[in-house]
Each structure stands twice: as structure tokens, then as C-alpha cells.
Scaffold this motif. Structure first.
Motif, short mmCIF file in Angstrom:
data_model
loop_
_atom_site.label_atom_id
_atom_site.label_comp_id
_atom_site.label_asym_id
_atom_site.label_seq_id
_atom_site.Cartn_x
_atom_site.Cartn_y
_atom_site.Cartn_z
N THR A 30 14.95 -13.84 37.64
CA THR A 30 14.59 -14.98 36.80
C THR A 30 15.71 -16.02 36.85
N GLN A 32 17.85 -8.23 26.04
CA GLN A 32 18.11 -9.32 26.97
C GLN A 32 18.01 -8.90 28.44
N LYS A 78 15.82 -9.15 35.59
CA LYS A 78 15.29 -8.60 34.34
C LYS A 78 14.36 -7.44 34.68
N SER A 134 17.73 -16.59 34.63
CA SER A 134 18.91 -16.04 33.97
C SER A 134 19.30 -14.67 34.53
#
Length: 193
Positions: free
Chosen positions: A121, A44, A126, A123
Motif C-alpha cells: 500500500t 496498523q 499490510k 504506507s
């Protein structure tokens, strides 16, 4: 008036430091997930097409190819342990791209270097690329280069890669000579040489 200026300066400094703290947290979590062999947490933290470059010239994995490389080790509880010692993070003016370099400690290899790129991003940050290397002292560079040039090529790709998941506790190890250009590990595609 001076209080307002001081407050604005503090807010500006915190706004600039917060992304670096977020990025440092992602990198720390990346190393922690690897050490714990926690594949879901590890995955993730990466973009879908993340590129991982290992210490061997043939070690280039992209996206799920890297996850499939890591899976058998993580499934056995054998991750790799690299402890950050020093880290530098830079952020593009756009605020959505960052690059870093870090010195790492590994029980078997000693001093290593990680470097790479992160993307912001929806979320969070990353990892889009991670490059693991071993810095060679300048006094040793010619003998190391000569050793690499004279290395005996191996005809078959070993099933056990040497990213860091050897049976001796999950540290990076390789006792075999590795050719400079060969098929990618666990694939039939030729390495980009």
C-alpha cells in the motif's frame, strides 16, 4: 566491465531481497504486537478489510470484526504468542502482492502454521489475510478427521474464543467441542459453511 556487471547483479539481488525483508519485518511485528497485546500496533499492520482465519472452522473475522474480537484480550494484557521458526515469502511479478507461509511455535499447541497474503500500500506492506492452522501429521489424519466428524455440537457460542487468549497466559486453547458450522463468534451472522 565485470565490475559493472557484478554491481548490477548486486543491486538487482538487493532490490529483490528488500521487499522480502520488509514483508518479514511486517510479519515479525504482527507477532510481536500480538504477544505484547498492543492493539494499535497490531491494527496498523493490517488492511482495513483484513481476514483472519483461526484454527476452528467457525473462526473467520473480517476487518473491525477481528479487532473487536481481539480488543477485550488485549485490554487485559492477554495477547497470543506464536514464535516464527521458518518462513517462506513469494512476491507476485507486479511487486504489490505477496503470499507467505510460516511455521510457528506455541507453548500450548506446539507446531502451528500461519499463511496469508500481504498487499503493498502507500504506507507499506499490510496483511490482507492471515490463516492460522495446526498441521496434522499424515499418520494421525484419519483419527483426527473421525474425531471431528463425531464431535458433539455445542448449541451456544462461547463468549471466550480460543484464538489464543485463554486465561492461562494468552495461548490458544479450547476445551469445548466445536461444531463444524454455527453462528460466528460474537455476532448474529451465520458462519459461511
Amino acid at each position: 566491465m565485470q565490475k559493472w556487471l557484478a554491481l548490477l547483479l548486486l543491486v538487482a539481488l538487493n532490490a529483490h531481497a528488500a521487499p522480502r525483508d520488509d514483508i518479514a519485518s511486517v510479519l515479525d511485528s504482527f507477532h510481536t504486537a500480538a504477544a505484547r497485546a498492543d492493539l494499535p500496533a497490531y491494527r496498523q499492520l493490517m488492511t482495513a478489510d483484513m481476514v483472519f482465519l483461526g484454527t476452528d472452522a467457525t473462526e473467520r473475522w473480517q476487518g473491525e470484526e477481528f479487532i473487536e474480537f481481539a480488543r477485550p484480550y488485549f485490554d487485559r494484557g492477554k495477547g497470543w504468542i506464536y514464535r516464527p521458526k521458518e518462513r517462506r515469502i513469494d512476491i507476485a511479478a507486479s511487486g504489490d502482492v505477496a503470499w507467505f507461509d510460516e511455521l510457528l511455535d506455541n507453548d500450548k499447541l506446539g507446531l502451528c502454521r500461519g499463511s496469508g497474503l500481504l498487499l503493498k500500500t502507500g504506507s507499506g506492506w499490510k496483511i490482507a489475510q492471515y490463516n492460522l492452522s495446526m498441521p496434522v501429521p499424515n499418520a494421525m489424519i484419519e483419527s483426527v478427521a473421525q474425531a471431528i466428524r463425531t464431535e458433539t455440537p455445542v448449541s451456544a457460542v462461547a463468549e471466550e474464543s480460543d484464538l489464543g487468549a485463554a486465561e492461562d497466559g494468552g495461548e490458544h486453547s479450547s476445551g469445548e467441542a466445536q461444531p463444524r458450522c454455527r453462528k460466528r463468534h460474537k455476532t448474529n451472522r451465520a458462519a459461511d459453511c
